[in-house]
Design a protein around this motif. Sequence first.
Motif, mmCIF file in Angstrom:
data_model
loop_
_atom_site.group_PDB
_atom_site.id
_atom_site.type_symbol
_atom_site.label_atom_id
_atom_site.label_comp_id
_atom_site.label_asym_id
_atom_site.label_seq_id
_atom_site.Cartn_x
_atom_site.Cartn_y
_atom_site.Cartn_z
ATOM 1 N N VAL A 418 17.932 4.976 5.244
ATOM 2 C CA VAL A 418 16.932 5.785 4.555
ATOM 3 C C VAL A 418 17.014 7.244 5.007
ATOM 4 O O VAL A 418 16.951 8.178 4.197
ATOM 5 C CB VAL A 418 15.525 5.204 4.795
ATOM 6 C CG1 VAL A 418 14.462 6.132 4.205
ATOM 7 C CG2 VAL A 418 15.404 3.818 4.186
ATOM 8 N N LEU A 419 17.161 7.455 6.318
ATOM 9 C CA LEU A 419 17.246 8.824 6.840
ATOM 10 C C LEU A 419 18.493 9.534 6.337
ATOM 11 O O LEU A 419 18.476 10.753 6.124
ATOM 12 C CB LEU A 419 17.239 8.800 8.367
ATOM 13 C CG LEU A 419 15.889 8.489 9.020
ATOM 14 C CD1 LEU A 419 16.042 8.364 10.537
ATOM 15 C CD2 LEU A 419 14.862 9.576 8.695
ATOM 16 N N ASN A 420 19.569 8.787 6.130
ATOM 17 C CA ASN A 420 20.789 9.413 5.622
ATOM 18 C C ASN A 420 20.583 9.927 4.201
ATOM 19 O O ASN A 420 21.051 11.011 3.847
ATOM 20 C CB ASN A 420 21.941 8.414 5.664
ATOM 21 C CG ASN A 420 23.272 9.065 5.329
ATOM 22 O OD1 ASN A 420 23.550 10.173 5.758
ATOM 23 N ND2 ASN A 420 24.088 8.374 4.557
ATOM 24 N N VAL A 421 19.869 9.138 3.390
ATOM 25 C CA VAL A 421 19.534 9.607 2.040
ATOM 26 C C VAL A 421 18.667 10.858 2.123
ATOM 27 O O VAL A 421 18.878 11.844 1.401
ATOM 28 C CB VAL A 421 18.809 8.503 1.253
ATOM 29 C CG1 VAL A 421 18.330 9.038 -0.093
ATOM 30 C CG2 VAL A 421 19.730 7.313 1.044
ATOM 31 N N PHE A 422 17.684 10.831 3.028
ATOM 32 C CA PHE A 422 16.798 11.983 3.189
ATOM 33 C C PHE A 422 17.582 13.202 3.673
ATOM 34 O O PHE A 422 17.347 14.323 3.220
ATOM 35 C CB PHE A 422 15.695 11.630 4.182
ATOM 36 C CG PHE A 422 14.657 12.705 4.337
ATOM 37 C CD1 PHE A 422 13.729 12.928 3.345
ATOM 38 C CD2 PHE A 422 14.615 13.508 5.469
ATOM 39 C CE1 PHE A 422 12.774 13.924 3.471
ATOM 40 C CE2 PHE A 422 13.670 14.505 5.603
ATOM 41 C CZ PHE A 422 12.740 14.706 4.608
ATOM 42 N N ARG A 423 18.538 12.953 4.600
ATOM 43 C CA ARG A 423 19.347 14.068 5.111
ATOM 44 C C ARG A 423 20.135 14.729 3.992
ATOM 45 O O ARG A 423 20.234 15.961 3.923
ATOM 46 C CB ARG A 423 20.310 13.541 6.187
ATOM 47 C CG ARG A 423 21.229 14.617 6.766
ATOM 48 C CD ARG A 423 22.325 13.996 7.607
ATOM 49 N NE ARG A 423 23.222 13.185 6.809
ATOM 50 C CZ ARG A 423 24.241 13.679 6.100
ATOM 51 N NH1 ARG A 423 24.479 14.986 6.089
ATOM 52 N NH2 ARG A 423 25.028 12.885 5.403
ATOM 53 N N GLN A 424 20.711 13.913 3.090
ATOM 54 C CA GLN A 424 21.496 14.476 1.997
ATOM 55 C C GLN A 424 20.630 15.269 1.027
ATOM 56 O O GLN A 424 21.105 16.201 0.389
ATOM 57 C CB GLN A 424 22.224 13.344 1.267
ATOM 58 C CG GLN A 424 23.289 12.678 2.120
ATOM 59 C CD GLN A 424 23.882 11.452 1.465
ATOM 60 O OE1 GLN A 424 23.454 11.039 0.392
ATOM 61 N NE2 GLN A 424 24.854 10.840 2.115
ATOM 62 N N THR A 425 19.357 14.879 0.918
ATOM 63 C CA THR A 425 18.430 15.642 0.079
ATOM 64 C C THR A 425 17.939 16.886 0.809
ATOM 65 O O THR A 425 17.720 17.938 0.206
ATOM 66 C CB THR A 425 17.241 14.751 -0.316
ATOM 67 O OG1 THR A 425 17.725 13.598 -0.997
ATOM 68 C CG2 THR A 425 16.283 15.499 -1.229
ATOM 69 N N TRP A 426 17.755 16.763 2.109
ATOM 70 C CA TRP A 426 17.241 17.866 2.915
ATOM 71 C C TRP A 426 18.271 18.996 3.027
ATOM 72 O O TRP A 426 17.948 20.167 2.905
ATOM 73 C CB TRP A 426 16.906 17.322 4.301
ATOM 74 C CG TRP A 426 16.103 18.249 5.174
ATOM 75 C CD1 TRP A 426 15.652 19.498 4.885
ATOM 76 C CD2 TRP A 426 15.659 17.980 6.509
ATOM 77 N NE1 TRP A 426 14.954 20.039 5.939
ATOM 78 C CE2 TRP A 426 14.941 19.107 6.951
ATOM 79 C CE3 TRP A 426 15.801 16.875 7.351
ATOM 80 C CZ2 TRP A 426 14.371 19.172 8.227
ATOM 81 C CZ3 TRP A 426 15.224 16.946 8.610
ATOM 82 C CH2 TRP A 426 14.522 18.073 9.040
ATOM 83 N N LEU A 467 12.679 19.579 -3.696
ATOM 84 C CA LEU A 467 11.536 18.850 -3.166
ATOM 85 C C LEU A 467 10.978 19.552 -1.944
ATOM 86 O O LEU A 467 11.537 20.546 -1.459
ATOM 87 C CB LEU A 467 11.948 17.417 -2.815
ATOM 88 C CG LEU A 467 12.647 16.614 -3.915
ATOM 89 C CD1 LEU A 467 13.156 15.295 -3.368
ATOM 90 C CD2 LEU A 467 11.705 16.386 -5.082
ATOM 91 N N ALA A 469 11.149 18.808 1.036
ATOM 92 C CA ALA A 469 12.022 18.799 2.204
ATOM 93 C C ALA A 469 13.057 19.913 2.171
ATOM 94 O O ALA A 469 13.515 20.373 3.210
ATOM 95 C CB ALA A 469 12.721 17.440 2.321
ATOM 96 N N ASN A 470 13.468 20.356 0.967
ATOM 97 C CA ASN A 470 14.543 21.342 0.902
ATOM 98 C C ASN A 470 14.146 22.636 0.197
ATOM 99 O O ASN A 470 14.975 23.529 0.034
ATOM 100 C CB ASN A 470 15.771 20.738 0.208
ATOM 101 C CG ASN A 470 15.468 20.249 -1.200
ATOM 102 O OD1 ASN A 470 14.598 20.784 -1.879
ATOM 103 N ND2 ASN A 470 16.195 19.233 -1.645
#
Length: 576
Positions: A418-426, A467, A469-470
Amino acid sequence: MRGRLATRLRAVPGVRAASSYRREWLGRDLVAGVVLTTLLVPQGMAYAELAGLPPITGLYTTVLCLLGYAVCGPSRILVLGPDSSLGPMIAATVLPLVAADGDPARAVALASVLALMVAAVMILASVAKLGFIADLISKPTMIGYMNGLALTILIGQLPKLFGFSVDADDLLGEFAGFVQGVLGGDVVPAAAAVGCGGIALILVLQRLLPKVPAVLVMVVLAIAAATAFDLGGRGVGLVGVLPEGFPPFTVPQVRLGDLTLLLGGALGIALVSLADTISNASAFAARTGQEVRGNQEMAGIGVANLAAGLFQGFPVSTSGSRTAVAERAGARSQLTGVVGAALIVLMLVLAPGLFRNLPQPALAAVVITASLSLADVPGAVRLWRQRRTDFLLCCAAFLGVALLGVLPGIAIAVALSVLNVFRQTWWPYHTVLGRVADLEGFHDVRSYPGAFRLPGLVIYRFDAPLLFANAKAFRDEIRRLAETDPRPSWIVVAAEPMTDVDTTAADVLEELDETLNADRVHLVFAELKDPVRRKIERYELTRTIDPAHFFPTVEAAVEAFRRQTGAEWGPPGDGG
């Protein structure tokens, strides 16, 4: 009423499969069932001991889950049963709750309740159509998790393979205890010979004669050796006579406080079982032309676990190896599993002492060879070569299982995915675009450093939804571009990758546009998707962003800028 009942019955996968069964399949299903049974019996007993339970519970579990899945499972040939990947998870959940004297009856009751809880999770998830949950574990983290699990199983079985036991709670403790036992002279030579010889025999047969049931050959030879050389009298542990007869219907009784402690394990087991089932179902469906129905698979697994839990069994999953054996033997339907279940029941009723001389190190050999099939070292090496961030995720999942334990390991695997998906969005990929000779469209200047630019215009692409986050990272990059020399008058955002703009990002955009307008820099959007454009209008961003600064394509935005300024394409040094 009869019509409605008939309709509901036809909706049951087992009934539907029976109604479309072909007579020419019968012979192949019967033969495949006999072949499959030779693998189900030793593996069922071995995986029960891996879970910290009596060997007989593995056979009870095998029988009931095969029957349950035959009725409610959608796959034509998928084989369920005790699984090497679930064994350590069951042990990690159940054994800490067992009394200090290691009461087997309490362990069985706890494992049965765990199966019922897994069944409830699966059935509820099926009703809620949550089959997509299986995607929570990415391939790199699954590889790391399985490699860690394989190492955990291997080290945990080594003392049993050499004829002694170790009292430890973690992987390092088990390994240290094993080394101390070997150096301290605790090894039983006859046990080590049976165990190591069993591993070698299985691996050689699987490599050279893949159609030969390697596990069965090893088990038969181990029983013969135990009988001929009186291995029991030489210190080798034997399985002994199994309880006779079919398992009784049992509603397991446990303390109310145990349910909360079992829930975490049930969720982890359900997730791994679902991911394993979807993976295996997809692989075998591709060969047979079937479609994978994730929500029905969850219901099928749930019913299989329900049946096992009510007859002194423990949680189950699909088995790629056993399904492959059934397929190679000619299986055409779930009748193969039903035949296997029936033969196991006949063995328990007519010949419960058949495996009494089976050495415990032979079961350890079965488990260790199964653990080797779980490991995917080449997959980890491939990640290292192809994408280092995925390799690091793989290593983190591996270390989580190896150092913290199986249940924390699955939690870490899910969290990392899940964090990897978030990292790619961030931190998404973003770049400036330019025009390249002899190529249509606009292209990444990192790939084409000599791409032409228009003086006063920057084309910027941000490869992610905008979003909370970014949004600030987007704002900071736009500000940096606005301050380059020479200063641009238009910054065109190639917004085709932007699939969303949330309210936080909208506020950031409004503030950014006001700041840019004060510096006489215009923020322009091109290729913005209609749903995202409607959101921007709903956020009332067009109060600050000029409605005329939204273009259907980047080409349209560039042509509008050229008409307004008369700018011509030039090399990078001329365009800023």
